[in-house]
Design a protein around this motif. Structure first.
Motif, short mmCIF file in Angstrom:
data_model
loop_
_atom_site.label_atom_id
_atom_site.label_comp_id
_atom_site.label_asym_id
_atom_site.label_seq_id
_atom_site.Cartn_x
_atom_site.Cartn_y
_atom_site.Cartn_z
N GLN A 139 -9.02 10.53 32.96
CA GLN A 139 -8.24 11.24 31.96
C GLN A 139 -7.89 10.29 30.81
OE1 GLN A 139 -6.41 14.37 33.33
NE2 GLN A 139 -5.14 14.85 31.57
N ALA A 140 -7.51 9.05 31.16
CA ALA A 140 -7.16 8.07 30.13
C ALA A 140 -8.39 7.75 29.28
CB ALA A 140 -6.63 6.81 30.79
N MET A 183 -11.92 20.19 28.38
CA MET A 183 -12.04 19.34 27.19
C MET A 183 -13.42 19.46 26.55
SD MET A 183 -10.40 15.76 28.43
CE MET A 183 -8.87 15.61 29.34
N VAL A 226 -11.15 9.43 28.75
CA VAL A 226 -11.72 10.52 27.95
C VAL A 226 -10.76 10.97 26.87
CG1 VAL A 226 -12.61 12.87 28.02
CG2 VAL A 226 -13.26 11.24 29.79
N SER A 227 -9.44 10.98 27.14
CA SER A 227 -8.54 11.41 26.08
C SER A 227 -8.36 10.32 25.04
CB SER A 227 -7.19 11.87 26.65
OG SER A 227 -6.62 10.87 27.43
N GLY A 277 -11.01 8.39 24.00
CA GLY A 277 -12.21 8.45 23.16
C GLY A 277 -12.52 9.90 22.84
N CYS A 278 -12.07 10.35 21.68
CA CYS A 278 -12.11 11.79 21.41
C CYS A 278 -13.51 12.34 21.26
CB CYS A 278 -11.30 12.11 20.15
SG CYS A 278 -9.56 12.29 20.56
N ASP A 279 -14.51 11.45 21.04
CA ASP A 279 -15.84 11.98 20.81
C ASP A 279 -16.70 11.95 22.08
OD1 ASP A 279 -15.64 9.31 20.83
OD2 ASP A 279 -16.75 8.95 18.97
N VAL A 280 -16.11 11.68 23.24
CA VAL A 280 -16.90 11.66 24.47
C VAL A 280 -17.41 13.07 24.77
CG1 VAL A 280 -16.82 11.30 26.95
CG2 VAL A 280 -15.62 9.72 25.44
N VAL A 331 -16.22 18.48 27.99
CA VAL A 331 -16.99 17.28 28.33
C VAL A 331 -17.79 17.57 29.60
CG1 VAL A 331 -16.82 14.86 29.05
CG2 VAL A 331 -15.25 15.78 27.33
#
Lengths: 580, 580
Positions: free
Chosen positions: B487-488, B527, B490-491, B493-496, B529
């Motif tokens: 969670q840390a 999200m 991916v949130s 790095g907003c473009d993942v 992703v």
């Protein structure tokens, strides 16, 4: 502003960017949640064995404190069913329900729980909650739901009765069957049936009647309020309390009072363990709700800061006439769905509840306890999920054992024993599984550099070369297992000349395992057998290099299993080698 | 003959092939071991707080029973230092030393210990002993050695004193300093110095004096006998007992008596935990000696059958006036070195000791206790090895912590607390380590199909594709860690757009971890992703296939990480992909 302060006070972060749009969204959410929380708060106070106003008080200061210290934007903090049950069980052991000591014990429990949570948060020990495995939590929640629903049957039937385990409760109900108050029973069953239907069938019915989706949704959420209003009116108009229907009665009209938890060493000692249990269970529930909601908006919550937020909320409850609280699932989801953008929505909810505490309590004078009991029963039945037994049975016997034991012991021996045994058992089962790791004897897949299990694949092997792939980190609980296994394998096959241990899945080697490897090495030396390692990971190799093990190793360490095979296999067994 | 019977009675196996050569080797070994065991048995009885003959009795029936049921060819069973210390500590809590109740408690302890060992053996639960990690054992043995040596100082000095912890013992010695008997002290110190020298310097001295290697060896082993003979003669000739030198005194001339352990529920309950502790520690010591000796002849021991052998030996001790026994290191090595071929050597040793018990006990009437104490001190000092502290410090802080805590608590709070805390702590430290597993973010090593840690190697990565290699099996204690971490990551790095979990080192996924993976999957879905897995092992894949996880997975499972990269990486980031 120092970043440390900002991390301890998330409000500084979102507060600085608060605007008109967020304010309007938060206000709408607050109105919806407030309406839903009034009957729920009264009901959970009843479940905890406390006067109804305690439920309102436990929802006011804690919400505001969580808004300041918590990291979730949507979490709604207050009394929840499982924590209320744990509270009743814990303080029932130190004081008689209805006495002043009982209410003080509830404050003390909230105080200890809050202090413990803040301590864990400051020490960044939130990961300790992970030892509560999912199956244990699932089993515990389901069993708690059954216990809670059963405990409310006496209010539905209007009889006395008590007990903290299922047999005690059933015995209590059975022995008071003669006292059933028929009118109470009718109100209770009607309310239960209505609420159950409201949950499942009200929304579709309203939609069919032409109501918009949003309006139908809000109306459905107001179902419990409707039940409260209707049954209260019925009791008042028909004077049913004179016929023995128990009602909420006089509730003081007041803001939350300033209270002091009891701090005698005796009381603190008796309540410490239950407080720790409540803290951990509340935290685990709350974090999983918060994480689920945060993910929907790609936000992040900080579990260690959550400890501080929940701890502050409980300390707040302790000093304002409440009892232990945590982040509730249903109220948080309602808050989120209603469009709450920041913790300010929580603060507005607190204001709404404060107004209710001051102005609206006379309206619940004639509210029958049976209605509150019905609210609780319908709410907790959604927690009961016995499919976890089937799911874990299908997945793994160890997980099933942990669920079944937790469930059975929670029902039969009480909540503390159930959770305690569940945690202990899941740790033991985990150690047991890793103490007998999967070890595969491997051979070379013809034409490749791959090595696979000789029992599953057609592979090339040779009698004097044994290769074992160990599928587990090596540590004290399985170190001797490997010693025994190797001794058995090598003394059985008298012509073994070389043993290769393939370490591709060994993530760590502790000191016990290092000594076992040394013992294996020296015993194999005594037998004239070479010991080799292959595919040792970097971190493991770093550790081994810090010792004399590699100096004494009577064989080599190979980068890959294929290198080991090239060096140790005889070409006559594997013709491909001769040509390489 | 049924193979099951043969496995429970190893004697049927070796007995059938017994011949003249084996007989003669066994007899020679028996003579040597008998001479060594007489003073040792008396001394360990003293250490356990029992009359001297108990030490002889504890060496007779147990040896015979182990010969019948045990699997090691060379193991010599009898009283050993650490178990005698544990015995003294356990029964000192239920009876006063010197009373009849004390001796009965010793029998009961042996009975419980024997029963527990047999039970573990029949249930094949020998692996449970593995939870005693090597560092804990090493720390415990060293601390026990120090405790034992300290406890014997009072015999050396001829003063009273007692206690089961180091501070108690030192306080006892200090407060009785005025009573020191100078002659006892001289005998004790002289015997200690002689024995210490005999261990280190006697053999070289005899060789220099022209003795053959074998004769020098035997003479060195007889060192304690020489000390016994010389000091006994000194006391007898010079009438030193009249001057306050405490002596062994009258020892009954008798074969081991038939005795009954005390079986009152109270006594059993008080001694159960110490008995379990003694069993486990004795078993662990014994098995490691037996395994080391068996390896030298490429023989095999069966740990579960060893439990039955040691259990039978302890039951034998319980009914023949003994106390808890186990396989001793020094006597077993002597037995092995002297050429013992089969357990019959043990039986002959038992016969020798029986003769001693009947005929030779009057000879030890004037034997000073100080000499026995000196024997013990010199023997246990070889157990003391504080280098384990340095070794574990260099290897891993977790192992060091376990050793240091075990050692300190054994010395300061007693043997039970020390071992208990050591076992608990090493389990907690292991869980702690695995609860925060090593997770590496990996990228492609240019020109290869290998993926390595982005922080350690020059690798190709791309912003919208995160690949994490999890270096630990996933289970409840680390499942949420992975959730938080993802969670840390991916949130932040907003473009993942895609996450790949590389499972090459994941040996198991329990139900908690499965639910965490499901939660991760649904949160990443929220999200937008994709979640993918790569290099999932067969057994793990089998489990996942039994669930709906793979149906709901919002990405794919790739056979290898390279396949995942080929499918998910954009060619413009990794030009090599475009050409493939």
């Amino acid at each position: 502003m120092p970043p440390r302060l900002r991390s301890y006070l998330p409000i500084l972060d979102w507060g600085a960017r608060y605007d008109h749009a967020a304010l309007s969204n938060d206000l709408i959410a607050a109105v919806i949640v407030t309406i839903m929380l009034i009957p729920q708060s009264l009901a959970y106070a009843l479940l905890a064995g406390l006067p109804p106003e305690a439920g309102l008080y436990a929802s006011i200061a804690p919400i505001v404190l969580y808004a300041i210290f918590g990291t979730s934007r949507a979490l709604a903090v207050g009394p929840v069913a499982v924590v209320s049950l744990l509270t009743a069980s814990a303080i029932g052991q130190v004081a008689e329900q209805g006495t002043a000591g009982y209410a003080v014990a509830a404050l003390t429990l909230a105080f200890l729980s809050g202090g413990f949570l803040v301590l864990l948060g400051v020490l960044r020990l939130g990961f300790l909650a992970n030892f509560l495995s999912h199956p244990v939590i699932a089993g515990f929640i389901t069993a708690s739901g059954i216990l809670i629903a059963t405990s409310q049957l006496r209010h539905i039937l209007g009889v006395d009765g008590s007990g903290h385990t299922l047999p005690e409760m059933l015995h209590g109900l059975w022995s008071h069957l003669g006292q059933i108050n028929v009118i109470t029973g009718l109100i209770g069953l009607a309310a239960t049936a209505f609420l159950y239907w409201a949950r499942k069938g009200l929304k579709p019915a309203l939609r069919r009647a032409g109501l918009g989706a949003r309006a139908a949704d809000v109306a459905t959420k107001a179902g419990p309020v409707a039940a409260v209003v209707l049954t209260t009116l019925a009791v008042w108009v028909l004077d049913l309390d004179a016929l023995g229907v128990r009602i909420v009665g006089a509730v003081p009209q007041s803001l939350p009072p300033l209270t002091l938890p009891g701090l005698t060493p005796d009381l603190l000692a008796q309540l410490l363990l239950p407080a720790i249990l409540i803290s951990v269970i509340g935290f685990v529930e709350s974090v999983s709700v918060a994480q689920t909601l945060a993910a929907k908006k790609r936000q992040r919550i900080d579990p260690d800061q959550e400890l501080i937020g929940l701890g502050a909320a409980n300390l707040g409850a302790a000093f304002t006439g409440g009892f232990p609280v945590t982040g509730g699932f249903s109220r948080s989801v309602v808050n989120f769905d209603a469009g709450a953008e920041t913790p300010a929505a929580g603060a507005f909810t607190a204001a709404g509840l404060a107004i209710a505490a001051v102005a609206l309590t006379p309206l619940v004078y004639y509210l029958p306890n049976a209605t509150l009991a019905a609210t609780i029963i319908v709410a907790v039945l959604s927690l009961v999920d016995v499919t976890i037994l089937q799911k874990t049975w299908a997945y793994s016997r160890a997980d099933f054992t942990a669920v079944a034991a937790t469930m059975a012991l929670t029902l039969l021996a009480g909540v503390e024993v159930g959770v305690g045994a569940g945690v202990g058992l899941s740790i033991l089962l985990h150690l047991f599984k890793t103490s007998r790791p999967h070890v595969a004897e491997v051979g070379r897949v013809p034409g490749t550099e791959h090595f696979r299990n000789i029992h599953r694949h057609e592979v090339i092997t040779q009698d004097d070369l044994v290769t074992l792939r160990v599928d587990e980190s090596l540590y004290f609980a399985n170190a001797r297992f490997l010693e025994d296994l190797l001794q058995a394998r090598v003394s059985d096959g008298c012509d073994v000349r070389n043993v290769v241990l393939m370490f591709s899945a060994v993530n760590a080697v502790d000191y016990s395992a290092l000594e076992s490897l040394e013992a294996i090495n020296s015993r194999l030396s005594d037998m004239g057998v070479g010991l080799h390692l292959s595919e040792v990971k970097g971190p493991v190799m770093d550790r081994l290099r810090a010792t004399h093990f590699l100096d004494h190793l009577n064989g080599k360490v190979f980068l890959s299993q294929f290198h080991a095979w090239q060096a140790l296999a005889r070409p006559e067994t594997d013709p491909a080698l001769a040509t390489q």
